[in-house]
Write an enzyme that holds these catalytic residues in place. Structure first.
Site, short mmCIF file in Angstrom:
data_model
loop_
_atom_site.label_atom_id
_atom_site.label_comp_id
_atom_site.label_asym_id
_atom_site.label_seq_id
_atom_site.Cartn_x
_atom_site.Cartn_y
_atom_site.Cartn_z
N THR A 99 0.86 -1.18 0.00
CA THR A 99 0.00 0.00 0.00
C THR A 99 0.89 1.22 0.00
OG1 THR A 99 -1.79 -1.12 1.16
CG2 THR A 99 -1.78 1.27 1.25
N LYS A 174 -7.74 1.51 -2.63
CA LYS A 174 -7.34 1.06 -1.29
C LYS A 174 -7.44 2.20 -0.27
CE LYS A 174 -5.47 -1.25 2.10
NZ LYS A 174 -4.14 -1.88 2.10
N LYS A 249 -0.83 4.74 8.61
CA LYS A 249 -0.15 4.94 7.34
C LYS A 249 -1.16 5.13 6.21
CE LYS A 249 2.02 2.15 3.80
NZ LYS A 249 2.43 0.79 3.43
#
Length: 317
Positions: A99, A174, A249
């Site tokens: 990611t 995502k 994150k």
């Protein structure tokens, strides 16, 4: 097996990458793996992965190269300065499941194409339990032909794979998905803390919300309080399924995109800040659902005493 057997170079064998590589082995593929941490590489070899001496050694004979790395700088560093693109055979398909920032994903894609390779960004949702059980959801960005080639491999590691568009579209999906998840987990946690102050048992609130308009994944699968969902991390003292620093994150990436594109995502930005603070403190080694503890600690009034009677029949407990 899903499709013909392939030789796969797999870089990054941590909590997510290790089980993913093992599932590819179970599906009948040859997996050449590498990780900088010897213990992780040893665990992977115990699950049938062939240990490579270096990242470049893992890709020289590969049909497909999968990477699962902490951040965009690691992906770009390995692709270019680390020599992965130079070491692979021309036309090799590079699938990055990390990611990372959308811009970094597009830069990695362009670098791969410029080196004569093909590329797909395919980040995942489902956490460590999904990686272990091969029930991940993959969000893919790249050309349709590359997605079609990678799909059988994604099917060996997950339950669903969605082609979201061109390069970087998987990363875009995502961070949007995880912004929803982060906001919803905070909302569910706030509701449980409020319910505690109002004298509601966790089970009563769960029984109502899980079958009413408050139903969501954060409640019914990853419930932030122990009891109602026995498999949730709350019943294991918030041992991570999806660690709070990873949520921080992802929300940080979403917040950067929000600011860059001028989206008035007040809840997304607030969630990013809450998780950044939580991950930097008490949540450093906890599941992201453990943020309920921070919210509970911040409440100014103590919860009422436990009920002394059963609300169903009015008798003494």
């Amino acid at each position: 097996m899903n499709g013909p057997s392939r030789t796969i170079g797999f870089i990054g064998l941590g909590h997510m990458g290790g089980p993913m590589a093992a599932n590819l082995v179970k599906a009948g593929h040859r997996v050449l793996g590498f990780d900088l941490v010897p213990e992780l590489l040893a665990t992977a070899t115990g699950n049938g992965v062939e240990a490579a001496g270096s990242a470049t050694a893992a890709v020289t004979a590969a049909d497909v190269v999968l990477t699962m790395l902490p951040a965009g700088r690691h992906v770009l560093g390995l692709y270019q300065d680390g020599g992965l693109l130079a070491a692979a055979r021309p036309g090799t398909l590079f699938v990055d499941c990390s990611t990372i920032d959308v811009a970094d994903a597009r830069t990695a894609h362009d670098a791969a194409v410029a080196a004569g390779m093909r590329a797909l960004d395919a980040p995942v949702s489902g956490g460590v339990p999904g990686a272990e059980a091969a029930t991940l959801t993959f969000m893919a960005g790249g050309a349709p032909a590359e997605f079609a080639e990678a799909e059988p491999l994604l099917a060996a590691m997950g339950r669903k794979a969605v082609h979201c568009g061109g390069a970087g579209a998987g990363q875009a999906a995502k961070i949007c998905n995880n912004m929803i998840l982060g906001v919803s987990m905070i909302a569910v946690s706030e509701a449980f803390v409020l319910g505690e102050r109002l004298g509601l048992s966790h089970q009563a609130l769960f029984d109502v919300a899980s079958t009413a308009s408050g139903q969501c994944w954060a409640l019914t699968v990853n419930c932030p309080v122990p009891g109602p969902v026995p498999t949730s991390p709350a019943n294991r003292d918030y041992t991570p399924g999806f660690a709070a620093p990873l949520m921080a994150k992802d929300l940080g990436l979403a917040a950067n995109a929000v600011r860059e594109h001028g989206v008035p995502a007040q809840l997304g930005l607030a969630a990013a800040q809450l998780y950044a603070d939580y991950a930097a403190g008490a949540g450093a080694r906890q599941d992201f659902s453990g943020i309920v503890r921070t919210l509970r600690d911040a409440a100014t009034a103590p919860p009422p005493a436990e009920p002394t009677s059963d609300p169903k029949d009015g008798t003494a407990a």
